[in-house]
Write an enzyme that holds these catalytic residues in place. Sequence first.
Site, mmCIF file in Angstrom:
data_model
loop_
_atom_site.group_PDB
_atom_site.id
_atom_site.type_symbol
_atom_site.label_atom_id
_atom_site.label_comp_id
_atom_site.label_asym_id
_atom_site.label_seq_id
_atom_site.Cartn_x
_atom_site.Cartn_y
_atom_site.Cartn_z
ATOM 1 N N HIS A 208 45.616 35.242 47.021
ATOM 2 C CA HIS A 208 45.864 35.157 48.470
ATOM 3 C C HIS A 208 44.861 36.074 49.179
ATOM 4 C CE1 HIS A 208 48.180 35.871 52.204
ATOM 5 N NE2 HIS A 208 48.859 34.784 51.907
ATOM 6 N N ASP B 22 50.301 41.070 42.240
ATOM 7 C CA ASP B 22 50.889 40.583 43.486
ATOM 8 C C ASP B 22 52.093 39.712 43.117
ATOM 9 O OD1 ASP B 22 51.569 38.945 45.592
ATOM 10 O OD2 ASP B 22 49.512 38.408 46.127
ATOM 11 N N GLN C 11 54.971 35.703 45.089
ATOM 12 C CA GLN C 11 55.543 34.386 44.772
ATOM 13 C C GLN C 11 56.415 34.391 43.528
ATOM 14 O OE1 GLN C 11 55.699 31.925 46.702
ATOM 15 N NE2 GLN C 11 54.238 32.633 48.239
ATOM 16 N N LYS D 283 60.159 36.963 51.279
ATOM 17 C CA LYS D 283 60.052 35.858 50.302
ATOM 18 C C LYS D 283 61.261 35.846 49.387
ATOM 19 C CE LYS D 283 55.360 35.416 51.002
ATOM 20 N NZ LYS D 283 54.730 34.314 51.702
ATOM 21 N N CYS E 119 46.045 30.527 52.953
ATOM 22 C CA CYS E 119 45.389 31.842 52.820
ATOM 23 C C CYS E 119 44.680 31.965 51.481
ATOM 24 C CB CYS E 119 46.378 32.995 53.009
ATOM 25 S SG CYS E 119 47.088 33.037 54.643
#
Length: 399
Positions: free
Chosen positions: A116, A193, A196, A219, A357
Amino acid sequence: MNARADFPFFTSPDAPVYLDNAATTQKPACVLDALRRFYTTTNSNVHRGAHRLSRAATEAHEAARSDVADFLGASSPREVLFTSGCTEGINLVAQTLARAGYVRAGDEVLVSTDAHHSNIVPWQMLCERVGAKVLPIPITPELQFDMSAYLSMLNERTRVVAVPVISNALGLRLPVEEITRAAHDVGALVLVDGAQSIAHEAVDVRQLGCDFFAFSGHKVYAPTGTGALWGREDLLESLPPWKGGGEMIRQVTFARTTYNCLPFKYEAGTPNICGNIMLAEALKYVRNLGLSAIHAHETALMHELCEGLQQLPGVQLLGGSAPRSSLVSIHVPDVHHYDLGTLLDQMDVAVRTGHHCCQPLMHALSITGTTRYSVALYNQSDDIQRALAATRKALRMLR
Ligand code: PMP
C-alpha cells in the site's frame, strides 16, 4: 456464523450489500456502547489528574493497551503504541529510524511491489532524507511474492524490509515468517503491515518474528482514527521519540528535555482515549467470536464468491485461483472498473474500484485499477449471491 445482528448498521433498510470491508468495516453494538459508556461515566483526561475520574480513565485506557498487547501476542503492553492508524504507525517507524541514523546514504529499504502507498511513501521520504534507496521486491507472473528475487536482493546494505501480511489489492498472503527470517540473516529490520490481516487471521507477533507490526482499528470493527504499532521492546527503548509534546516527557527545561518510559515516549499529547478503549472492545468482540471461526466463515464466502466470479464471461481474478481469506480483485479487459463499480452501486452493492493505493502494483500489471470485493464476519452467502447476480447484470449492460 451469523453475527449480522450485532451490527446496528445492517438494521437500516437502506444498508447495501456491503463488500468494501477491506476499506473499512461496520461497527458492532458493543463498540458503539463503549463510546456512550465512556463519555457518560468516565470521561476525563488520562495520566495527569489526581481525581477519581482521571484515575478511572487512565485505568481503562491502560487496560485497553493490555488487551491490544494480548491480542497481538506482545510480551508486554510497553511494546504497544497507540496510533491513529496503520499509516501513522509506519511513519513513526520510518521517521524514528531516520532520526536514529539507522538508515544512511547508500543503504537499501526493500518493499514488496504490492505494498500500500502508506508502506511505500514513508520509506521514500526516509530514503530521500538520508540518500538511501527504496527497492521494490518483484512479484511472480502468478502475482505472488517472488521469494527467490527477494533472497537475491538481500545484502549488507539492506536495512529495512517492509511487507504486508495480505496485500490489499490482490488479497494474497505473503510468506511473512520466511521473509522475516531471511531479512534478519542480513541484519535488516522488518516492518509488517497487518492492515488487511488483523480482522481475518490470528496474529502472534513473536511467531511472525518481525520487529514492527502496524494496523488500523477501523479495519477490525473499531472507529477510524485508532490503531496500534507493536515494536520490539529493545528497539523502542533505543530509538528516539518522533513527536514532541505533553505525556512523552520525563522532565522539561529550556536547557534539556528527557523522555518518558515506554510506551508513553512515543505518545505525545492527549491520546484518543475513548477511541483506544473502543479499539480494545472491538478486539475483544473478535476474540470472543474466535479468529479461527471467522477465518473459516470468510474463507467459505470467498470460495463461493471466487467460484461465481470465475464463471462470468471475461472476468479475470487477479492471482488466479490462489487461496484468499478476505478479498479478491477482478479485471475485466473490455469493461472499465469504474463503470462496473458505479452500476453495482446502483444495484445496492458496495465494492471498491480503482488502484487501491497500490499504483506501483497497477503499473506492474499494466492496468489502471480493479474491482475489489472484500468480506467481513457479518457477510452471508446471500450477500455473495446478490453481488454475483448484480455483477452478471452489470457486465451485460456494459457490453
Ligand atoms: N496498508 C494496507 C495493506 C491497507 O489496506 C491500508 C488501508 N487501505 C493501509 C495500509 C492504510 O491504512 P490507514 O489508511 O487506515 O492508515
